[in-house]
Design a protein around this motif. Structure first.
Motif, PDB file in Angstrom:
ATOM      1  N   ASN A  69       0.839  -1.188   0.000  1.00  0.00           N
ATOM      2  CA  ASN A  69       0.000   0.000   0.000  1.00  0.00           C
ATOM      3  C   ASN A  69       0.882   1.250   0.000  1.00  0.00           C
ATOM      4  N   ILE A  70       1.648   1.414  -1.059  1.00  0.00           N
ATOM      5  CA  ILE A  70       2.556   2.548  -1.166  1.00  0.00           C
ATOM      6  C   ILE A  70       1.764   3.802  -1.519  1.00  0.00           C
ATOM      7  N   THR A  71       1.908   4.841  -0.719  1.00  0.00           N
ATOM      8  CA  THR A  71       1.161   6.078  -0.939  1.00  0.00           C
ATOM      9  C   THR A  71       2.075   7.294  -1.059  1.00  0.00           C
ATOM     10  N   VAL A  72       3.331   7.068  -1.458  1.00  0.00           N
ATOM     11  CA  VAL A  72       4.255   8.163  -1.735  1.00  0.00           C
ATOM     12  C   VAL A  72       4.953   7.881  -3.063  1.00  0.00           C
ATOM     13  N   ALA A  73       5.307   8.950  -3.756  1.00  0.00           N
ATOM     14  CA  ALA A  73       5.998   8.817  -5.034  1.00  0.00           C
ATOM     15  C   ALA A  73       7.049   9.915  -5.154  1.00  0.00           C
ATOM     16  N   ILE A  74       8.125   9.611  -5.841  1.00  0.00           N
ATOM     17  CA  ILE A  74       9.187  10.588  -6.068  1.00  0.00           C
ATOM     18  C   ILE A  74       8.714  11.611  -7.092  1.00  0.00           C
ATOM     19  N   VAL A  75       8.898  12.898  -6.760  1.00  0.00           N
ATOM     20  CA  VAL A  75       8.552  13.969  -7.693  1.00  0.00           C
ATOM     21  C   VAL A  75       9.770  14.797  -8.100  1.00  0.00           C
ATOM     22  N   ASN A  76      10.884  14.660  -7.387  1.00  0.00           N
ATOM     23  CA  ASN A  76      12.093  15.410  -7.739  1.00  0.00           C
ATOM     24  C   ASN A  76      13.310  14.725  -7.139  1.00  0.00           C
ATOM     25  N   ILE A  77      14.375  14.642  -7.937  1.00  0.00           N
ATOM     26  CA  ILE A  77      15.672  14.149  -7.447  1.00  0.00           C
ATOM     27  C   ILE A  77      16.756  15.071  -7.993  1.00  0.00           C
ATOM     28  N   ASN A  78      17.641  15.504  -7.103  1.00  0.00           N
ATOM     29  CA  ASN A  78      18.838  16.241  -7.494  1.00  0.00           C
ATOM     30  C   ASN A  78      20.027  15.503  -6.914  1.00  0.00           C
ATOM     31  N   ILE A  79      21.013  15.220  -7.767  1.00  0.00           N
ATOM     32  CA  ILE A  79      22.154  14.441  -7.313  1.00  0.00           C
ATOM     33  C   ILE A  79      23.451  15.108  -7.763  1.00  0.00           C
ATOM     34  N   ASN A  80      24.409  15.149  -6.857  1.00  0.00           N
ATOM     35  CA  ASN A  80      25.750  15.651  -7.157  1.00  0.00           C
ATOM     36  C   ASN A  80      26.736  14.508  -6.989  1.00  0.00           C
ATOM     37  N   PHE A  81      27.591  14.343  -7.982  1.00  0.00           N
ATOM     38  CA  PHE A  81      28.622  13.304  -7.946  1.00  0.00           C
ATOM     39  C   PHE A  81      29.950  13.947  -7.579  1.00  0.00           C
ATOM     40  N   TYR A  82      30.636  13.352  -6.598  1.00  0.00           N
ATOM     41  CA  TYR A  82      31.896  13.909  -6.113  1.00  0.00           C
ATOM     42  C   TYR A  82      33.106  13.057  -6.453  1.00  0.00           C
ATOM     43  N   GLU A  83      32.941  11.740  -6.428  1.00  0.00           N
ATOM     44  CA  GLU A  83      34.051  10.826  -6.711  1.00  0.00           C
ATOM     45  C   GLU A  83      33.520   9.600  -7.435  1.00  0.00           C
ATOM     46  N   GLN A  84      34.405   8.967  -8.195  1.00  0.00           N
ATOM     47  CA  GLN A  84      34.061   7.692  -8.812  1.00  0.00           C
ATOM     48  C   GLN A  84      33.955   6.625  -7.728  1.00  0.00           C
ATOM     49  N   ALA A  99      13.138  17.516   5.768  1.00  0.00           N
ATOM     50  CA  ALA A  99      11.962  18.384   5.890  1.00  0.00           C
ATOM     51  C   ALA A  99      10.705  17.590   5.581  1.00  0.00           C
ATOM     52  N   ILE A 100       9.630  17.995   6.209  1.00  0.00           N
ATOM     53  CA  ILE A 100       8.315  17.429   5.929  1.00  0.00           C
ATOM     54  C   ILE A 100       7.354  18.596   5.729  1.00  0.00           C
ATOM     55  N   GLY A 101       6.650  18.572   4.615  1.00  0.00           N
ATOM     56  CA  GLY A 101       5.622  19.573   4.335  1.00  0.00           C
ATOM     57  C   GLY A 101       4.246  18.968   4.555  1.00  0.00           C
ATOM     58  N   HIS A 102       3.238  19.676   4.132  1.00  0.00           N
ATOM     59  CA  HIS A 102       1.862  19.197   4.275  1.00  0.00           C
ATOM     60  C   HIS A 102       1.628  17.931   3.443  1.00  0.00           C
ATOM     61  N   ARG A 103       2.268  17.861   2.267  1.00  0.00           N
ATOM     62  CA  ARG A 103       2.080  16.737   1.347  1.00  0.00           C
ATOM     63  C   ARG A 103       3.391  16.073   0.929  1.00  0.00           C
ATOM     64  N   SER A 104       4.515  16.522   1.440  1.00  0.00           N
ATOM     65  CA  SER A 104       5.794  16.021   0.929  1.00  0.00           C
ATOM     66  C   SER A 104       6.813  15.723   2.019  1.00  0.00           C
ATOM     67  N   ILE A 105       7.751  14.878   1.641  1.00  0.00           N
ATOM     68  CA  ILE A 105       8.889  14.499   2.496  1.00  0.00           C
ATOM     69  C   ILE A 105      10.149  14.726   1.678  1.00  0.00           C
ATOM     70  N   THR A 125      15.930  14.187  -2.455  1.00  0.00           N
ATOM     71  CA  THR A 125      14.763  13.608  -3.115  1.00  0.00           C
ATOM     72  C   THR A 125      13.502  14.091  -2.419  1.00  0.00           C
ATOM     73  N   VAL A 126      12.551  14.565  -3.209  1.00  0.00           N
ATOM     74  CA  VAL A 126      11.255  14.970  -2.678  1.00  0.00           C
ATOM     75  C   VAL A 126      10.231  13.918  -3.091  1.00  0.00           C
ATOM     76  N   MET A 127       9.493  13.444  -2.099  1.00  0.00           N
ATOM     77  CA  MET A 127       8.417  12.487  -2.343  1.00  0.00           C
ATOM     78  C   MET A 127       7.115  13.133  -1.900  1.00  0.00           C
ATOM     79  N   THR A 128       6.047  12.857  -2.631  1.00  0.00           N
ATOM     80  CA  THR A 128       4.742  13.395  -2.267  1.00  0.00           C
ATOM     81  C   THR A 128       3.786  12.262  -1.938  1.00  0.00           C
ATOM     82  N   ALA A 129       2.879  12.542  -1.025  1.00  0.00           N
ATOM     83  CA  ALA A 129       1.824  11.584  -0.705  1.00  0.00           C
ATOM     84  C   ALA A 129       0.772  11.678  -1.806  1.00  0.00           C
TER      85      ALA A 129
END
Length: 161
Positions: A69-84, A99-105, A125-129
């Protein structure tokens, strides 16, 4: 390593953690994780982080988290690579909620060499309910919010989404 004992990278480009990481998952690298140059492929880091988030939810939410019963989904990912990263390295994914918002984690994660503390990459990564029946965003379950704040040992809820 036990949670909170994240070894900070000596790379000056890697931001310092302002709060401790409460969750650490040791990773098993596979030969198929490597690209033609022998590095761990950048796409593989996203799979490692997905596993880290799933295990974080299990640890923080306990019986409140149900894979059926998964009720969250990824809506944004930002990634920085520093080393191989390479197949022979002992890698971990460190995960925390920032952080946690009204609809997001919002999660912050780092893939780290367990022996040296070198940060290979860092992601936000931002996930929304959401309601799977309507595919629309919904408010977060307040029991989830309380469980995550208890796990992180600090208040995370804000008025933002």
């Amino acid at each position: 390593m036990k949670p909170g004992s994240y070894l900070h990278s000596d790379n000056p480009r890697v931001p310092r953690a302002d709060y401790p990481y409460r969750h650490c998952l040791h990773l098993q690298t596979r030969f198929t994780d490597c690209d033609m140059l022998g590095h761990i492929n950048n796409n593989t880091f996203l799979s490692y982080m997905d596993l880290g988030k799933a295990r974080y939810y299990e640890a923080a939410l306990g019986p409140l988290f149900d894979y059926r019963n998964i009720t969250v989904a990824i809506v944004n990912i930002n990634i920085n690579f520093y080393e191989q990263a390479f197949f022979v390295e002992d890698l971990e994914v460190w995960t925390r909620v920032t952080a946690i918002g009204h609809r997001s984690i919002t999660f912050e994660q780092r893939i780290v060499n367990a022996k040296t503390g070198h940060t290979k990459c860092m992601a936000s990564t931002v996930m929304t309910a959401f309601d799977p029946a309507t595919a629309k965003s919904i408010p977060l379950d307040q029991a989830w919010v309380a469980a995550i704040e208890s796990y992180e040992e600090r208040q995370l809820i804000s008025g933002a989404n």
